[in-house]
Design an enzyme around this catalytic site. Structure first.
Site, short mmCIF file in Angstrom:
data_model
loop_
_atom_site.label_atom_id
_atom_site.label_comp_id
_atom_site.label_asym_id
_atom_site.label_seq_id
_atom_site.Cartn_x
_atom_site.Cartn_y
_atom_site.Cartn_z
N GLU A 1 -4.29 -3.98 -6.34
CA GLU A 1 -4.25 -2.49 -6.69
C GLU A 1 -5.17 -1.67 -5.94
O GLU A 1 -5.98 -0.94 -6.24
CB GLU A 1 -5.05 -2.51 -8.10
CG GLU A 1 -4.74 -3.59 -9.04
CD GLU A 1 -5.32 -3.65 -10.59
OE1 GLU A 1 -5.99 -2.05 -11.17
OE2 GLU A 1 -4.93 -4.30 -11.65
N ILE B 1 3.19 -9.87 -8.19
CA ILE B 1 2.86 -10.13 -9.74
C ILE B 1 2.53 -10.86 -10.39
O ILE B 1 2.83 -11.74 -10.75
CB ILE B 1 4.63 -9.55 -10.09
CG1 ILE B 1 5.07 -8.52 -10.18
CG2 ILE B 1 4.36 -8.71 -11.98
CD1 ILE B 1 5.08 -7.05 -9.45
N SER C 1 0.79 -1.15 0.31
CA SER C 1 0.32 -0.07 0.11
C SER C 1 0.29 1.11 -0.19
O SER C 1 0.37 2.50 -0.87
CB SER C 1 -0.74 0.19 1.50
OG SER C 1 -1.67 -1.42 0.86
N GLY D 1 -25.06 -27.53 1.61
CA GLY D 1 -23.58 -28.42 1.75
C GLY D 1 -23.58 -28.88 0.01
O GLY D 1 -21.80 -28.78 0.36
#
Length: 390
Positions: free
Chosen positions: A370, A165, A140, A347
């Site tokens: 992103e 990446i 970040s 389930g």
């Protein structure tokens, strides 16, 4: 179990050309992508041949100029293409979004000569790109990146490691942000690095809870030499380029999230209308009907939000706040809808025999990539109250 083909979504498209384009994308999604999605994700197989097909079909450069091999399509159309692809298989939709992100720096900031030399192959020549900003110690806080590029005459030597990446190790080119000057955002420059350049290598792909068919890996740059002609923009402009790239890229993530959520809703509706309990379809029970209605409403709201932001971008108006809002809302919606889809199937939703559990595992990453959704809230608040507000 083979995934069902994505259900058609009613769309308002600006031209006959864009309507034909969406019809082509749906055909490819139904024939080439959705039928193999579950098996290939389970095997962790990347569908390179699908990206080759998309390139040959003119679908890897839609928002870029036709003179360089792009599609000259507005973001309003391009994002709806992403949604259709992501509904069929998130690995494909997100992969196209990442490739578009990796091409952005050259398309928006490259010189005419650079664009003529490189863009045609990137947009329609079968190449696949990756975007290298994050590092092991800077996610970040991207402005604290440590990868360095040192100038030596007319060349640069790049050394460092990039992390998380998408397409790491299989990309044909990397758009790399590296430090060329002072600490902080003003000392970062962008470079276009060939995937086969000497000194470029990738670690083993990360072992992820979802999107196993999409390789995510650290990429190492060990004294990689690139000529100055591969520098994108001015020295020190790289962080501004990165932020501009991410504004557009967040819209791509939002569109992919809506596609995934739509696929999860389609699966839930199909199951609920076919599954009978107490003598009638479970879709007849009010509690479940209300759940489906809420899922559908949030998906439509997300679609409207990302399209509104796209129209601002297409009109040349500021859209960063709306892009952050779209990324935040659409990815949170994808997570909530995927959780509810598993609940509708009961389930069976918890088993790998149905795609609902895969949608749930895949949805989580969209809240992270992103820019985490906590970062999106910071971006939105900054636009509302200013950067100095508490």
């Amino acid at each position: 179990m083979t995934d069902r083909a994505p259900q058609p979504v009613d769309r308002v498209l600006p031209t006959d050309e864009s309507r034909d384009l969406l019809a082509l994308v749906r055909d490819i999604a139904q024939r080439e992508i959705a039928p193999k999605a579950a098996e290939e994700e389970d095997a962790g197989r990347f569908p390179r041949e699908v990206f080759t097909l998309l390139s040959e079909s003119g679908l890897l450069g839609l928002p870029y100029a036709a003179e360089y091999g792009g599609g000259d399509q507005p973001y309003e159309v391009y994002l709806q293409v992403l949604e259709e692809l992501a509904a069929a298989r998130l690995t494909v939709g997100l992969g196209v979004s990442v490739h578009t992100l990796a091409s952005y720096a050259l398309a928006a900031y490259g010189t005419k000569q650079q664009q003529v030399e490189h863009l045609p192959a990137m947009l329609g020549g079968g190449l696949l790109g990756a975007y290298c900003l994050s590092e092991p110690a800077s996610g970040s806080d991207a402005a604290s990146l440590r990868t360095k590029a040192v100038r030596d005459g007319d060349t640069w030597e790049i050394t460092g490691t990039k992390a998380w990446i998408t397409h790491g190790g299989i990309a044909d080119f990397y758009t790399v942000m590296a430090r060329t000057g002072e600490q902080g955002p003003r000392g970062i420059t962008a470079f276009l690095v060939p995937g086969d350049a000497a000194g470029v290598s990738a670690a083993q792909p990360e072992r992820k809870m979802g999107m196993k068919g999409s390789p995510t890996a650290q990429v190492h740059f060990d004294g990689v030499r690139v000529c100055d002609e591969r520098r994108l923009g001015e020295e020190g402009q790289g962080f501004a380029i990165a932020l501009s790239s991410l504004d557009a890229g967040r819209l791509g993530i939002a569109a992919c999230a809506v596609g995934l959520a739509q696929a999860a809703l389609d699966e839930a509706v199909s199951y609920a209308t076919g599954r009978r309990q107490f003598g009638r379809p479970i879709a007849d029970f009010q509690g479940l009907r209300f759940m489906l209605a809420d899922m559908a409403t949030q998906i439509e709201a997300g679609r409207a939000l990302y399209l509104a932001a796209a129209r601002l971008r297409d009109a040349g108006r500021p859209f960063a706040k709306q892009a952050a809002m779209a990324k935040l809302h659409c990815t949170d919606t994808a997570m909530k809808v995927a959780v509810d889809a598993v609940q509708v199937l009961g389930g069976y939703g918890y088993t790998a025999d149905f795609p609902a559990e895969r949608y749930l595992r895949e949805a989580k990453v969209l809240q992270i990539v992103e820019g985490t959704n906590q970062i999106q809230r910071m971006v939105i608040a900054r636009h509302l109250a200013g950067p100095e507000s508490r």
